[in-house]
Motif scaffolding. Structure first.
Motif, short mmCIF file in Angstrom:
data_model
loop_
_atom_site.label_atom_id
_atom_site.label_comp_id
_atom_site.label_asym_id
_atom_site.label_seq_id
_atom_site.Cartn_x
_atom_site.Cartn_y
_atom_site.Cartn_z
N LEU A 74 0.89 -1.23 -0.03
CA LEU A 74 -0.11 0.14 -0.01
C LEU A 74 0.66 1.13 0.11
CD1 LEU A 74 -2.84 -0.98 2.57
CD2 LEU A 74 -3.18 -0.93 0.08
N LEU A 75 1.89 1.33 0.72
CA LEU A 75 2.89 2.35 0.76
C LEU A 75 3.51 2.60 -0.77
CD1 LEU A 75 4.64 1.97 4.29
CD2 LEU A 75 2.95 3.92 3.52
N GLN A 76 3.95 1.46 -1.28
CA GLN A 76 4.82 1.46 -2.39
C GLN A 76 3.73 2.18 -3.55
OE1 GLN A 76 7.99 1.41 -2.27
NE2 GLN A 76 7.66 0.67 -0.23
N ILE A 77 2.43 1.62 -3.63
CA ILE A 77 1.47 2.32 -4.37
C ILE A 77 1.08 3.51 -4.25
CG2 ILE A 77 -1.13 1.97 -5.07
CD1 ILE A 77 -0.97 -1.02 -4.48
N LEU A 78 1.21 4.00 -3.12
CA LEU A 78 0.99 5.56 -2.72
C LEU A 78 2.27 6.27 -3.32
CD1 LEU A 78 -0.25 7.92 -1.33
CD2 LEU A 78 1.08 7.51 0.68
N TYR A 79 3.59 5.71 -3.22
CA TYR A 79 4.54 6.37 -3.80
C TYR A 79 4.56 6.52 -5.18
CZ TYR A 79 6.20 5.59 1.04
OH TYR A 79 6.64 5.30 2.62
N VAL A 80 4.20 5.35 -5.75
CA VAL A 80 4.15 5.17 -7.36
C VAL A 80 3.14 6.36 -7.74
CG1 VAL A 80 3.38 3.80 -9.20
CG2 VAL A 80 4.84 2.89 -7.50
N THR A 81 1.96 6.25 -7.13
CA THR A 81 0.56 7.10 -7.60
C THR A 81 1.28 8.77 -7.69
OG1 THR A 81 -0.81 5.63 -6.86
CG2 THR A 81 -1.51 7.88 -7.15
N VAL A 82 1.81 9.16 -6.39
CA VAL A 82 2.26 10.53 -6.25
C VAL A 82 3.47 10.61 -7.25
CG1 VAL A 82 3.51 12.09 -4.51
CG2 VAL A 82 1.85 10.51 -3.65
N TYR A 83 4.46 9.90 -7.41
CA TYR A 83 5.56 9.89 -8.18
C TYR A 83 4.82 10.42 -9.57
CZ TYR A 83 9.94 9.43 -10.74
OH TYR A 83 11.15 9.69 -11.17
N LEU A 84 3.75 9.57 -10.25
CA LEU A 84 2.97 9.47 -11.41
C LEU A 84 2.72 11.07 -11.46
CD1 LEU A 84 2.48 8.24 -14.15
CD2 LEU A 84 0.78 7.48 -13.01
N HIS A 85 2.08 11.46 -10.48
CA HIS A 85 1.32 12.79 -10.33
C HIS A 85 2.30 14.07 -10.81
CE1 HIS A 85 -1.45 16.05 -9.57
NE2 HIS A 85 -0.57 16.21 -8.57
N TYR A 86 3.61 13.97 -10.12
CA TYR A 86 4.47 14.89 -10.27
C TYR A 86 5.66 14.71 -11.35
CZ TYR A 86 2.73 16.70 -5.82
OH TYR A 86 1.71 17.36 -4.69
N THR A 87 5.76 13.54 -11.90
CA THR A 87 6.81 13.32 -12.93
C THR A 87 6.57 14.19 -14.16
OG1 THR A 87 8.32 11.72 -14.00
CG2 THR A 87 5.84 11.48 -13.77
N LYS A 88 7.58 14.19 -14.88
CA LYS A 88 7.45 15.15 -16.17
C LYS A 88 7.49 14.00 -16.95
CE LYS A 88 9.84 19.32 -14.67
NZ LYS A 88 10.99 20.13 -14.81
N GLN A 89 7.97 12.82 -16.92
CA GLN A 89 8.18 11.76 -17.64
C GLN A 89 7.10 10.73 -17.62
OE1 GLN A 89 12.09 10.52 -16.59
NE2 GLN A 89 12.99 11.59 -18.57
N LYS A 90 5.79 11.19 -17.61
CA LYS A 90 4.71 10.29 -17.30
C LYS A 90 4.60 9.08 -18.39
CE LYS A 90 1.48 13.63 -15.08
NZ LYS A 90 2.52 14.38 -14.50
N ARG A 91 5.02 9.37 -19.63
CA ARG A 91 4.87 8.16 -20.60
C ARG A 91 5.81 7.10 -20.22
NH1 ARG A 91 4.68 9.57 -26.80
NH2 ARG A 91 2.88 10.44 -26.10
N LEU A 92 6.97 7.48 -19.93
CA LEU A 92 8.08 6.37 -19.49
C LEU A 92 7.68 5.65 -18.11
CD1 LEU A 92 10.63 5.16 -19.57
CD2 LEU A 92 11.95 7.06 -18.45
N VAL A 93 7.17 6.59 -17.08
CA VAL A 93 6.90 5.89 -15.81
C VAL A 93 5.51 4.92 -15.98
CG1 VAL A 93 5.79 6.42 -13.58
CG2 VAL A 93 7.71 7.83 -14.35
N MET A 94 4.63 5.46 -16.75
CA MET A 94 3.37 4.74 -17.30
C MET A 94 3.87 3.29 -17.94
SD MET A 94 0.35 4.33 -16.36
CE MET A 94 -0.31 6.16 -16.02
N SER A 95 4.58 3.40 -18.83
CA SER A 95 5.03 2.16 -19.51
C SER A 95 5.87 1.20 -18.39
CB SER A 95 5.87 2.70 -20.55
OG SER A 95 5.44 3.44 -21.61
N GLN A 96 6.47 1.90 -17.69
CA GLN A 96 7.55 0.87 -16.65
C GLN A 96 6.16 0.10 -15.86
OE1 GLN A 96 10.12 3.68 -15.13
NE2 GLN A 96 11.81 3.19 -16.31
N THR A 97 5.28 1.00 -15.50
CA THR A 97 4.32 0.42 -14.44
C THR A 97 3.48 -0.46 -14.95
OG1 THR A 97 4.13 2.65 -13.40
CG2 THR A 97 2.28 1.02 -12.76
#
Length: 218
Positions: A74-97
């Motif tokens: 649950l904590l890691q999912i929270l970190y991933v979600t917040v990271y996805l919200h603030y990152t400028k590389q949304k496409r790369l992060v979404m692809s990795q996810t």
């Protein structure tokens, strides 16, 4: 309270504490409105690792493993979600996810479809989780080599090193009590890498201190 119960609580407290160190990165992202200089893959791989151990705990009917990894996931999912919200590389992060989700789905399909229930499935899953955990503990060794060369330990977190040491030690002792080497073996490298970090702090911390040196935070 017997020894096994005591070790169970130690595993829960120390492991949740170690997983919670990511809250510092979370705070940095919220304050700066940016995910720059924050690594994403550790959040993602730790989440996959948590989910694998969660399944192992369910099969083994071990409440300690289940509880710790539910909280961790649950904590890691929270970190991933917040990271996805603030990152400028949304496409790369979404692809990795998405790739991580596919790996998780394929793994779940393999273990539930091709392996019989019982000891075989539990052993195969324990081996897989152990290999992943060992890889995660050993992956920073290249960074430690660079620290030895440069003599600069400011990139290391002392509180995280302490948390990792006590977490790994508690799980090794817990695994020995259960005679479960799928718990003992993958956590043993965590003890050794922590001891290496302690040595580096002792060896280089005084060298790094200066009037502008700031105490490390988690």
């Amino acid at each position: 309270m017997d020894l096994l119960q005591l070790l169970s609580w130690a595993c829960i407290v120390f492991t949740v504490g170690m997983f919670s160190t990511g809250l510092t990165d979370l705070k940095k992202m919220q304050e700066s409105k940016s995910a720059d200089n924050i690594q994403f893959l550790p959040f993602l791989t730790t989440c996959l690792n948590n989910l694998g151990w969660l399944y192992y705990g369910i099969l083994k009917k071990d409440q300690t493993i289940v509880l710790v990894n539910i909280i961790g996931a649950l904590l890691q999912i929270l970190y991933v979600t917040v990271y996805l919200h603030y990152t400028k590389q949304k496409r790369l992060v979404m692809s990795q996810t998405i790739v991580a989700g596919m790996v998780l789905t394929c793994g779940w399909f393999y273990f539930t479809t091709f392996l019989p229930q019982g000891d075989t499935r539990l052993s195969q899953l324990g081996l897989t989780c152990s290999v992943v955990t060992v890889s995660m503990y050993l992956s920073p060794l290249t960074d430690l080599v660079e620290i030895v060369r440069s003599g600069n330990v400011q990139c290391l977190s002392f509180p995280l090193t302490v948390a990792t040491f006590f977490t790994s030690t508690s799980w090794v002792l817990y695994g020995l009590q259960l005679n479960d080497y799928y718990i003992v073996v993958p956590n043993t490298p965590g003890i050794f890498t922590s001891l290496i970090r302690f040595y580096l702090f002792w060896r280089f911390a005084s060298v790094n201190q200066s009037p502008s040196y700031k105490s490390m935070q988690i």
